[in-house]
Design an enzyme around this catalytic site. Structure first.
Site, mmCIF file in Angstrom:
data_model
loop_
_atom_site.group_PDB
_atom_site.id
_atom_site.type_symbol
_atom_site.label_atom_id
_atom_site.label_comp_id
_atom_site.label_asym_id
_atom_site.label_seq_id
_atom_site.Cartn_x
_atom_site.Cartn_y
_atom_site.Cartn_z
ATOM 1 N N LYS A 291 0.806 -1.236 0.000
ATOM 2 C CA LYS A 291 0.000 0.000 0.000
ATOM 3 C C LYS A 291 0.835 1.282 0.000
ATOM 4 C CE LYS A 291 -4.026 -2.053 2.129
ATOM 5 N NZ LYS A 291 -4.808 -2.286 3.321
ATOM 6 N N ASP A 327 -9.892 2.274 2.872
ATOM 7 C CA ASP A 327 -9.822 1.596 4.178
ATOM 8 C C ASP A 327 -10.304 2.515 5.300
ATOM 9 O OD1 ASP A 327 -8.867 -0.871 3.373
ATOM 10 O OD2 ASP A 327 -6.750 -0.347 3.639
#
Ligand code: NAP
Length: 497
Positions: A291, A327
């Site tokens: 990420k 997220d």
């Protein structure tokens, strides 16, 4: 245009006839008759004509010998005589071996029998790009459709084949590049984006080569409006995003596919992501451990991405790679749904990776007091600094007596099949917290959740976050709102199977 070829693995002429009808009904442009699989063909060469006559449509003839991974026992002169017969039997394409059939390839190049030659080369293991390119160029030089198949241990090797397709397609010569196995599947899904001449598929349950899609799926992907999505991570075997996102696609009547792509961190870079978009991916998720790398390679970063310096969702906008972080919203929705109150709560966050950054952003926006604990002090202190919190060394948790309202695990500890599957978070820290939230969703009850419950604590798993971050990503990619209950059900089914 890429033509869909249904590989038939039939042992009888009647089987070839039946299966070819099914394949054309399912959307195949051609069928491949594996002559080497037909029973008795080595002793009865007339079966070649019978097989051709059994197919009412265009066909590829393949006669692969045992020493090439096929089933025919023919060798030397007998093999050559049989291939001569095949070439003159009215097949649209004849598959020949690049390494063995130079004489026939030469004759077919000067157009014998009206059949187009396919010059095949099968690697038995993954090899470097230079070697694949060398074989591919040899096939093209033979004025044949140059077909290369290579097993892929990870999806980065399949992306290498896609890059090669991009390099070679400018020459305007026909080729087929296939990555074998589940991690090579992107070369089949994106066959038309790679400008492959042929895409080999199978009838349901009758795979002729590892990783083949069924004919209907392969043909459907070529249709306008199909959506190709994927997940970049390492590992990806624990992921349930495929059934969940494919349920989302069905819920809004979109045709498409979602592929988990195992990309080792050292292979994750801008070129790889750009290639995936070039060959037809509409959207990508990013998971452990990529990420933060994904954040760095973007051209444009959304506010949620900038706030976390981590990206879990990628899409393309006017040729630019855009990074988002869904997220944050996913975690906010998890705690809101489970009625976990974070305002003024003292919260211990374990881990300092991409997910931890999203969790800390959601918690600090919610007015929590955060303490980060990670095994790398620098990562912990950097994250603590970014979200205005404090940090503590991870090993100290084993004996610490401090208490917390909530503890959140953002590490992969406890993930099914991962190397940390059997490890546990420090029991002491779990015991000293009233509520335990685990971002790990596979298994549904992680070992640490079981420990928390044993101590009489409330424990929540990461499934709801997965579903909600997935919903947000889906909206970004398609502009449509999926049915969240169908996504949850699809993920739960896999977790409970
Ligand atoms: P990441 O960027 O690689 O970060 C992982 C973090 O965990 C790093 O701080 C790492 O420390 C730490 N860690 C790994 N193994 C450890 C161990 N054995 N002991 C202590 N610390 C350890 O990965 P990520 O993207 O943040 O994902 C982390 C986990 O969260 C994954 O399991 C992922 O599936 C899950 N997740 C779930 C959701 C959901 O929707 N439910 C969303 C996001 C993430 P080092 O830097 O020292 O390696």
């Amino acid at each position: 245009m890429t033509l869909v070829v249904a590989s038939l693995v039939e042992r009888s002429i009647a089987g070839v006839s039946r299966s070819s009808k099914k394949a054309f009904e399912a959307g195949a442009d051609l069928v491949e008759i594996r002559l080497d699989i037909l029973r008795g063909i080595d002793a009865h060469p007339n079966l070649v004509q019978d097989a051709r006559g059994a197919v009412d449509g265009a066909a590829v003839a393949t006669l692969r010998s045992t020493f090439e991974g096929g089933r025919s026992d023919l060798k030397g002169g007998a093999r050559r005589a049989m291939l001569e017969r095949v070439v003159d039997s009215g097949f649209e394409y004849t598959d020949l071996e690049l390494a063995r059939d130079a004489h026939l390839l030469k004759e077919l190049g000067s157009s014998r029998g009206g059949t187009k030659a396919i010059a095949s080369y099968h690697f038995s293991r993954p090899v470097a790009k230079a070697l694949v390119r060398q074989r591919l160029e040899k096939g093209l030089a033979a004025r044949a459709v140059a077909k290369i198949a290579m097993p892929c241990a990870n999806a980065a090797q399949a992306v290498m084949l896609a890059e090669l397709a991009g390099d070679i397609s400018a020459k305007g010569k026909p080729f087929v590049l296939i990555g074998m196995g589940a991690q090579g599947q992107l070369t089949r899904v994106c066959a038309s984006g790679m400008r492959s001449e042929l895409a080999y598929a199978c009838l349901p349950g009758k795979e002729a080569a590892p990783g083949q899609l069924d004919v209907r799926t392969q043909a459907g992907l070529a249709k306008h409006g199909s959506v190709i999505l994927g997940l970049i991570g390492h590992p990806v075997s624990h992921s349930v995003s495929r059934p969940m996102q494919e349920a989302a696609l069905r819920s809004v009547d979109l045709n498409g596919i979602y592929l988990p792509l195992d990309i080792p961190p050292e292979r994750m870079n801008r070129r790889l992501v750009a290639t995936l978009f070039d060959i037809g991916f509409r959207g990508l998720n990013v998971t452990i451990p990529n990420k933060q790398k994904a954040y760095r390679l973007c051209d444009i970063r959304s506010e949620s991405a900038r706030n976390t310096a981590a990206v879990n969702t990628l899409h393309l906008q006017k040729g630019k790679i855009v990074g988002e972080n869904t997220d944050v919203k996913g975690f906010q929705q998890l705690i809101s749904l489970k009625k976990v109150r974070v305002k003024n709560a003292r919260i211990l966050v374990i881990g300092a990776g991409g997910a931890a950054r999203a969790v800390c952003k959601a918690l600090s926006d919610g007015g929590a007091e955060i303490v980060v604990a990670a095994r790398r002090p620098k990562a912990a202190s950097d994250l603590a600094k970014a979200c205005g919190s404090s940090w503590t060394p991870y090993p100290a948790l084993g004996t610490a007596t401090e208490t917390y309202d909530i503890m959140v695990n953002t590490t992969p500890i406890g993930t099914k099949g991962a190397k940390d599957e059997l490890s546990n978070l420090p029991e002491n820290a779990i015991k000293n917290s009233r509520i335990f939230v685990d971002l790990v969703y596979n298994p549904s009850t992680t070992p640490s959740m079981a420990v928390a419950r044993r101590f009489g604590r409330t424990a929540h798993g990461g499934l709801e976050m997965l579903v909600r971050q997935g919903e947000e990503a889906f909206k970004i990619w398609t502009g449509k709102s999926p049915d969240v209950s169908k996504m949850r059900l699809a993920a739960r089914r896999v977790l409970e199977s």
